[in-house]
Design a protein around this motif. Sequence first.
Motif, PDB file in Angstrom:
ATOM      1  N   SER A 213      24.350  11.103 -61.071  1.00  0.00           N
ATOM      2  CA  SER A 213      25.702  11.216 -61.614  1.00  0.00           C
ATOM      3  C   SER A 213      26.711  11.324 -60.479  1.00  0.00           C
ATOM      4  CB  SER A 213      25.821  12.448 -62.508  1.00  0.00           C
ATOM      5  OG  SER A 213      27.180  12.677 -62.857  1.00  0.00           O
ATOM      6  N   PRO A 214      27.821  10.592 -60.579  1.00  0.00           N
ATOM      7  CA  PRO A 214      28.875  10.759 -59.577  1.00  0.00           C
ATOM      8  C   PRO A 214      29.498  12.149 -59.610  1.00  0.00           C
ATOM      9  CG  PRO A 214      29.618   9.340 -61.384  1.00  0.00           C
ATOM     10  CD  PRO A 214      28.147   9.548 -61.557  1.00  0.00           C
ATOM     11  N   ALA A 215      29.286  12.876 -60.699  1.00  0.00           N
ATOM     12  CA  ALA A 215      29.832  14.229 -60.809  1.00  0.00           C
ATOM     13  C   ALA A 215      29.208  15.189 -59.794  1.00  0.00           C
ATOM     14  CB  ALA A 215      29.627  14.758 -62.225  1.00  0.00           C
TER      15      ALA A 215
ATOM     16  N   THR B 239      14.444  16.283 -58.680  1.00  0.00           N
ATOM     17  CA  THR B 239      15.807  16.804 -58.736  1.00  0.00           C
ATOM     18  C   THR B 239      16.499  16.654 -57.390  1.00  0.00           C
ATOM     19  OG1 THR B 239      15.250  18.378 -60.487  1.00  0.00           O
ATOM     20  CG2 THR B 239      17.170  18.891 -59.121  1.00  0.00           C
ATOM     21  N   VAL B 240      15.801  17.024 -56.314  1.00  0.00           N
ATOM     22  CA  VAL B 240      16.397  16.911 -54.979  1.00  0.00           C
ATOM     23  C   VAL B 240      16.742  15.457 -54.672  1.00  0.00           C
ATOM     24  CG1 VAL B 240      16.001  17.241 -52.508  1.00  0.00           C
ATOM     25  CG2 VAL B 240      15.223  18.977 -54.133  1.00  0.00           C
ATOM     26  N   GLU B 241      15.827  14.545 -54.962  1.00  0.00           N
ATOM     27  CA  GLU B 241      16.078  13.131 -54.668  1.00  0.00           C
ATOM     28  C   GLU B 241      17.284  12.613 -55.451  1.00  0.00           C
ATOM     29  OE1 GLU B 241      14.825  11.634 -52.285  1.00  0.00           O
ATOM     30  OE2 GLU B 241      12.927  12.618 -51.839  1.00  0.00           O
ATOM     31  N   ALA B 242      17.411  13.011 -56.712  1.00  0.00           N
ATOM     32  CA  ALA B 242      18.538  12.552 -57.523  1.00  0.00           C
ATOM     33  C   ALA B 242      19.855  13.120 -56.993  1.00  0.00           C
ATOM     34  CB  ALA B 242      18.334  12.954 -58.985  1.00  0.00           C
ATOM     35  N   LEU B 243      19.848  14.386 -56.630  1.00  0.00           N
ATOM     36  CA  LEU B 243      21.064  14.995 -56.091  1.00  0.00           C
ATOM     37  C   LEU B 243      21.467  14.350 -54.769  1.00  0.00           C
ATOM     38  CD1 LEU B 243      20.318  18.745 -56.883  1.00  0.00           C
ATOM     39  CD2 LEU B 243      22.127  17.351 -57.904  1.00  0.00           C
ATOM     40  N   LEU B 244      20.491  14.110 -53.900  1.00  0.00           N
ATOM     41  CA  LEU B 244      20.792  13.469 -52.620  1.00  0.00           C
ATOM     42  C   LEU B 244      21.337  12.057 -52.835  1.00  0.00           C
ATOM     43  CD1 LEU B 244      17.730  14.566 -50.432  1.00  0.00           C
ATOM     44  CD2 LEU B 244      20.090  15.381 -50.252  1.00  0.00           C
ATOM     45  N   ALA B 245      20.728  11.318 -53.762  1.00  0.00           N
ATOM     46  CA  ALA B 245      21.185   9.950 -54.029  1.00  0.00           C
ATOM     47  C   ALA B 245      22.619   9.926 -54.545  1.00  0.00           C
ATOM     48  CB  ALA B 245      20.250   9.283 -55.031  1.00  0.00           C
ATOM     49  N   ALA B 246      23.031  11.014 -55.198  1.00  0.00           N
ATOM     50  CA  ALA B 246      24.387  11.092 -55.733  1.00  0.00           C
ATOM     51  C   ALA B 246      25.384  11.601 -54.695  1.00  0.00           C
ATOM     52  CB  ALA B 246      24.404  11.998 -56.953  1.00  0.00           C
ATOM     53  N   GLY B 247      24.896  11.984 -53.527  1.00  0.00           N
ATOM     54  CA  GLY B 247      25.798  12.459 -52.480  1.00  0.00           C
ATOM     55  C   GLY B 247      26.054  13.943 -52.506  1.00  0.00           C
TER      56      GLY B 247
ATOM     57  N   GLN C  13      24.382  16.421 -67.800  1.00  0.00           N
ATOM     58  CA  GLN C  13      25.621  16.142 -67.069  1.00  0.00           C
ATOM     59  C   GLN C  13      25.727  14.663 -66.688  1.00  0.00           C
ATOM     60  OE1 GLN C  13      25.738  18.794 -63.704  1.00  0.00           O
ATOM     61  NE2 GLN C  13      25.511  20.623 -64.973  1.00  0.00           N
ATOM     62  N   ALA C  14      24.590  14.016 -66.451  1.00  0.00           N
ATOM     63  CA  ALA C  14      24.579  12.616 -66.022  1.00  0.00           C
ATOM     64  C   ALA C  14      24.810  11.639 -67.175  1.00  0.00           C
ATOM     65  CB  ALA C  14      23.247  12.292 -65.339  1.00  0.00           C
TER      66      ALA C  14
END
Length: 426
Positions: free
Chosen positions: A4-6, A24-32, A101-102
């Motif tokens: 998510s860009p959020a 979770t970590v990978e998804a958060l990192l990919a979102a910046g 949220q995504a």
Amino acid sequence: MITSPAWKDKKYAVLGLARSGRATVEALLAAGANVLVWDDRAEAREPFAGRCAIGDPLEADLTGYAGVVVSPGVPLNTHPIKPHADSFGVPVIGDIELFAQARANLPPHKVVGITGTNGKSTTTALVHHILKTAGVPTTMGGNIGLPILEQEPLPAGGVYVLELSSYQIDLTYSLDCYIAVLLNVTPDHLDRYDGDFEKYVAAKIRLFEMQEADGLKLIGTSDAASSAAYERFFESAQPVTRQEYPDQPDWPSLQGPHNRENVSAAILTAFWFDIPESSLDQALRTFPGLPHRMQRVAEISGVAYVNDSKGTNTAASAPALAAFDNIHWILGGLAKEPGLGECEAELPHVKAAYTIGKAGPQFATLLEGRVPVEQCETLDRAVASAAAKAEAGDTVLLSPACASFDQYADFEKRGDHFRELVEGLK
């Protein structure tokens, strides 16, 4: 991967780096996002060195953090992370909340959320199978299958089918399900709710409280707690009953009276999605079932061997006992409650019992004089003894009515060991 860009440029802490934590970590990192990670195991932290901040959130200044993401296995009522995060005004959440949220940035879709003390895995897998059979883009996650954030977003019109434990519901605040299902509520996991059954019930019911006004609620009526929930949400709910289905003998992986409730919930869901009756019939016939849940692993010399290691409490094991006759019942482990509970009524199906684990002596005492019982202590001995005594037409059933943690890492490991032992009999 679902992102998510959020989350961009926000700070998150992730406590626990097992599979869902890693996803979770990978998804958060990919979102910046900026991520602080921690796991007590150094080997779990190592892949994130140089990519994330490494440190225990319990020792961190969490000022400005958007959330602390924990595994559902972290007990919020006793773990210090909750009061520590609260002191900074930071929510403690799970990967299901991040998925919620995504959703705003995913292609148009719907979510089916399924909870209940027993039957939720089977019902989740069955709903997913029905949708897939009908050609609806779908995936399942939550407490089953791959971590939801690890999966690819569905195309427009897709349906995410989520199995949700009370722990996962505790860690989400904005999951609005198109259809929310509560199958049943019986005492379980009460250590997580300070021994208070009403707190456990309230955790399940939060799935409905997060829905928008037009969400459909499917609620079981087979026990007092879920029936009370049905009465509370009567205007927006439909009852899930254990009605008899004349075609049930044609559904090999949906045998036993307990599966009537699972099937009812799945059929109601299918109707809501306008699934054609021909697709529904095909799906019920071809549903493969789940590992460790009334899973027939072999037939040797006319004796059926059934792995029901997922029967981790008496209410979960009773349906397996009801589904077969002439049972050589292997039970025991780490008991979640005293007594035989709902299994009492199914003892006429039991030809002999073989107890294992910490609760073995307690169960042997309860069963003595009612069915032949042998204290075996270990699964190896129990399988060997049951195999020696079983005759053609009998069923050797592992349905422990207990958690596994006194002897195994989880119920899957216990079920895998049973299967290996049975394979060794051939």
